[in-house]
Write a protein that holds these residues in place. Structure first.
Motif, short mmCIF file in Angstrom:
data_model
loop_
_atom_site.label_atom_id
_atom_site.label_comp_id
_atom_site.label_asym_id
_atom_site.label_seq_id
_atom_site.Cartn_x
_atom_site.Cartn_y
_atom_site.Cartn_z
N LYS A 135 0.83 -1.21 0.00
CA LYS A 135 0.00 0.00 0.00
C LYS A 135 0.86 1.25 0.00
O LYS A 135 0.59 2.22 -0.71
CB LYS A 135 -0.92 0.01 1.22
N ARG A 136 1.90 1.24 0.81
CA ARG A 136 2.71 2.45 1.00
C ARG A 136 3.79 2.62 -0.07
O ARG A 136 4.04 3.74 -0.52
CB ARG A 136 3.37 2.43 2.38
N TYR A 137 4.43 1.51 -0.42
CA TYR A 137 5.58 1.59 -1.31
C TYR A 137 5.33 1.02 -2.71
O TYR A 137 6.15 1.19 -3.60
CB TYR A 137 6.78 0.85 -0.71
N GLY A 138 4.21 0.30 -2.86
CA GLY A 138 3.94 -0.35 -4.13
C GLY A 138 4.81 -1.56 -4.38
O GLY A 138 4.99 -2.01 -5.52
N ARG A 139 5.34 -2.12 -3.31
CA ARG A 139 6.21 -3.30 -3.40
C ARG A 139 6.16 -4.04 -2.06
O ARG A 139 5.82 -3.47 -1.02
CB ARG A 139 7.64 -2.89 -3.73
N SER A 140 6.48 -5.32 -2.07
CA SER A 140 6.35 -6.13 -0.86
C SER A 140 7.45 -5.86 0.17
O SER A 140 7.26 -6.07 1.36
CB SER A 140 6.33 -7.62 -1.21
N LYS A 141 8.61 -5.40 -0.31
CA LYS A 141 9.73 -5.10 0.57
C LYS A 141 9.99 -3.59 0.57
O LYS A 141 9.76 -2.92 -0.44
CB LYS A 141 11.00 -5.83 0.11
N PRO A 142 10.47 -3.05 1.67
CA PRO A 142 10.72 -1.60 1.71
C PRO A 142 11.86 -1.20 0.78
O PRO A 142 12.81 -1.97 0.59
CB PRO A 142 11.09 -1.34 3.17
N PRO A 143 11.77 -0.02 0.17
CA PRO A 143 12.84 0.45 -0.72
C PRO A 143 14.07 0.92 0.05
O PRO A 143 14.06 1.01 1.29
CB PRO A 143 12.19 1.61 -1.46
N VAL A 144 15.12 1.24 -0.68
CA VAL A 144 16.39 1.70 -0.12
C VAL A 144 16.45 3.22 -0.16
O VAL A 144 16.03 3.84 -1.15
CB VAL A 144 17.58 1.12 -0.90
#
Length: 401
Positions: free
Chosen positions: A316-325
């Motif tokens: 929801k927040r990042y558009g990906r399952s893992k957090p970005p760098v």
């Protein structure tokens, strides 16, 4: 029963030969609004509101003890986790970094980040009743608190830029802000990071490293118990009162205080016997659970990542399952670093990785044993930290108009 009586007798005999000696530090429990005027320095208290509604306190020492006009170079100083603005005034006016910089010609601003002792306010949320008040992490501190403070200071001083000095979590928040918000790169003349924290996987503590593998379980436990504020205000006050008393005792409890201060590392001998008492009357301050969990997450990763909310919330927040760098390479602000090989919380290897990623302009590696808490409590703070900071800052004063 006989064994218990004998133990009591032995303890009484020991105490009869080693009486408790309570020695009070002259500044223990003295808050900033009394501490600064006590030593003849001017002090202003300011209130500012972030765009997401948090009401923060910020203190200003506009000039040094022997001056009477505002210094020309504003510097924003941001404390670490569970800390307060008093961190930069310790251990004394003869050793504290903020005093030193005020005397050296800098207009010193000390920010209390959201959730800390005097910044537990919001336009609509009650920290004692609303869980939503505590739904913030280091990211929000960087994106909202630092930017609000920077804009406020530049507006009040009518300057084009300021200096930034962060300690520990204050460096983490700076790196987040500078990498995510490019416009603020033009508002800072030099970003100076003391005991920088970002790449936490080098932390040598087996205790911290084990806890980091269980951060999801820890979060579940905290949420189940309703512990969104860590520690609670009542718990923080109890710890301050208890440790402030124990650390004023100069025989058996003194060693315990030093063990707690240097958890996971060696006693470097940089602070005197009364300093633990001063430290424990300043900390812990209240904060959210999220900064602690974020540091634990970073201990599991080899990268400087956004906060991990879990797969569904990340999508929801990042558009990906893992957090970005966080892209530290995007930081355009000239940066400087002061770090130590003996810092066991924000390890030197992690500091060097930050330095490599940010194309740092200036680096000072402390040559003597210097632990994480020594950066704000050492009796040799001016020599080891204050003077190198001054030498870095003075090269960029021409940028501030």
């Amino acid at each position: 029963m006989f064994g218990l009586v004998r133990l009591i007798a032995v303890l009484l005999a020991w105490f009869s030969k080693h009486p408790l000696k309570f020695i009070k530090h002259p500044d223990a429990g003295v808050l900033i609004d009394q501490l600064v005027p006590k030593y003849g320095y001017p002090l202003e208290e300011h209130s500012l509101t972030t765009t997401d509604g948090y009401i923060l306190v910020m203190y200003r020492i506009p000039y040094g003890k022997n001056h009477n006009t505002t210094n020309p170079y504003p510097v924003l100083m941001v404390h670490g986790a569970i800390g307060n603005p008093e961190s930069f005034l310790s251990p004394s006016p003869h050793a504290g970094t903020a005093w030193y910089l005020a005397d050296k010609g800098f207009d010193v601003w000390l920010l209390g980040i959201r959730g800390s002792t005097k910044s537990r306010k919001h336009r609509s949320l009650d920290p004692d009743r609303d869980r939503a008040f505590w739904e913030f992490g280091i990211h929000e501190i960087g994106i909202y608190d630092l930017t609000a403070a920077i804009d406020y200071i530049l507006s009040r001083t009518n300057k084009n830029k300021l200096f930034y000095i962060g300690y520990s979590q204050g460096t983490t928040a700076f790196l987040i802000m500078a990498s995510v918000l490019p416009d603020y790169n033009d508002k800072i003349s030099l970003g100076l990071n003391i005991a920088p924290c970002a790449f936490m996987n080098y932390n040598p503590s087996t205790v911290f490293r084990f806890i980091s593998t269980q951060w999801e379980l820890l979060k579940h436990i905290l949420d189940t118990l309703g512990l969104h504020e860590i520690p609670s205000l009542s718990a923080a006050n109890f710890i301050k009162d208890t440790m402030g008393l124990l650390c004023s005792e100069q025989t058996i409890f003194k060693d315990l205080c030093f063990i707690i201060i240097y958890t996971g590392g060696e006693d470097t001998g940089q602070i005197n016997s009364l300093t633990p008492q001063l430290l424990f009357t300043q900390i812990p301050s209240t904060t959210s659970q999220r900064p602690f969990l974020h540091f634990l997450q970073l201990m599991k990763s080899e990268e400087f990542l956004y906060y991990d909310f879990g797969r569904e919330e990340n999508l929801k927040r990042y558009g990906r399952s893992k957090p970005p760098v966080y892209k530290l390479e995007d930081i355009r602000i000239p940066t400087a670093y002061v770090y130590s090989e003996h810092d066991t919380f924000c390890d030197a290897k992690g500091a060097r990785k930050i330095i490599e990623r940010t194309s740092s302009k200036h680096v000072h590696r402390i040559q003597v044993p210097f632990g994480h808490v020594d950066f704000i409590m050492s009796d040799n703070l001016i020599q080891q930290v204050g003077e190198p900071i001054y030498n870095f800052l003075i090269n960029y004063t021409a940028d501030i108009k």
